[in-house]
Design a protein around this motif. Structure first.
Motif, PDB file in Angstrom:
ATOM      1  N   THR A   1     -15.004  -7.354   6.519  1.00  0.00           N
ATOM      2  CA  THR A   1     -14.392  -6.240   5.208  1.00  0.00           C
ATOM      3  C   THR A   1     -13.207  -6.640   6.439  1.00  0.00           C
ATOM      4  OG1 THR A   1     -16.162  -6.237   4.001  1.00  0.00           O
ATOM      5  CG2 THR A   1     -13.822  -5.011   3.970  1.00  0.00           C
TER       6      THR A   1
ATOM      7  N   LYS B   1      -1.233  -4.376   0.211  1.00  0.00           N
ATOM      8  CA  LYS B   1      -2.909  -5.296   0.679  1.00  0.00           C
ATOM      9  C   LYS B   1      -3.906  -5.113   1.023  1.00  0.00           C
ATOM     10  CE  LYS B   1      -2.721  -9.891  -0.096  1.00  0.00           C
ATOM     11  NZ  LYS B   1      -3.106 -10.123  -1.339  1.00  0.00           N
TER      12      LYS B   1
ATOM     13  N   ASN C   1      -5.707  -2.287  -0.740  1.00  0.00           N
ATOM     14  CA  ASN C   1      -6.325  -2.897  -1.956  1.00  0.00           C
ATOM     15  C   ASN C   1      -7.761  -3.433  -1.948  1.00  0.00           C
ATOM     16  OD1 ASN C   1      -4.376  -1.972  -4.070  1.00  0.00           O
ATOM     17  ND2 ASN C   1      -3.488  -3.785  -4.260  1.00  0.00           N
ATOM     18  N   HIS C   2      -7.591  -3.973   0.040  1.00  0.00           N
ATOM     19  CA  HIS C   2      -8.768  -5.274  -0.192  1.00  0.00           C
ATOM     20  C   HIS C   2      -9.745  -3.927  -0.467  1.00  0.00           C
ATOM     21  CE1 HIS C   2     -11.316  -8.233   1.345  1.00  0.00           C
ATOM     22  NE2 HIS C   2     -11.372  -7.643   3.160  1.00  0.00           N
TER      23      HIS C   2
ATOM     24  N   THR D   1     -13.321  -4.144  -2.053  1.00  0.00           N
ATOM     25  CA  THR D   1     -14.009  -4.078  -1.635  1.00  0.00           C
ATOM     26  C   THR D   1     -15.475  -3.089  -1.759  1.00  0.00           C
ATOM     27  OG1 THR D   1     -13.597  -5.510   0.416  1.00  0.00           O
ATOM     28  CG2 THR D   1     -15.217  -4.672   0.643  1.00  0.00           C
TER      29      THR D   1
END
Length: 114
Positions: free
Chosen positions: A37, A53, A56-57, A61
């Motif tokens: 990650t 973006k 949000n990841h 996760t």
């Protein structure tokens, strides 16, 4: 991406597997770190992706990790009784079923994982 950086990352993953061979606890600690990650977050940042973006990841996760944690309780319980392949397979199927139910639950909170 620089080829040497890829080699370095791969070497780091090999080191983690070697540590796990020598120490169960230390190997588990290293493998529990969100290395993949963090790499993805770095790559998104260096590829000039919007902060939304990247955020949000990290957000999704978190929710996916929480939903897949039962695997790590089920697998060690089954392993001594059924062997590696059957335990791994059963743990994956059971986790998928639990994950689907988890998705239905968090959907009530406005979090859409599927």
């Amino acid at each position: 991406m620089n080829i040497w950086l890829k080699y370095l990352i791969t070497a780091g993953l090999v080191v983690i597997s070697e540590v796990a061979k020598r120490s169960d606890r230390l190997g588990a600690l290293f493998s529990s770190l969100p290395v993949m990650t963090m790499l993805v977050l770095f790559w998104l940042f260096f590829e000039n992706r919007p902060p939304e973006k990247i955020a949000n990841h990290a957000w999704y996760t978190f929710w996916y990790v929480v939903g897949t944690l039962p695997f790590f309780l089920i697998f060690p319980f089954l392993l001594p009784k059924f062997g590696f392949v059957l335990s791994l397979s059963a743990s994956m199927v059971f986790t998928l079923v639990l994950f689907y139910l988890y998705c239905l639950l968090v959907k009530q909170l406005g979090i859409f994982l599927l």
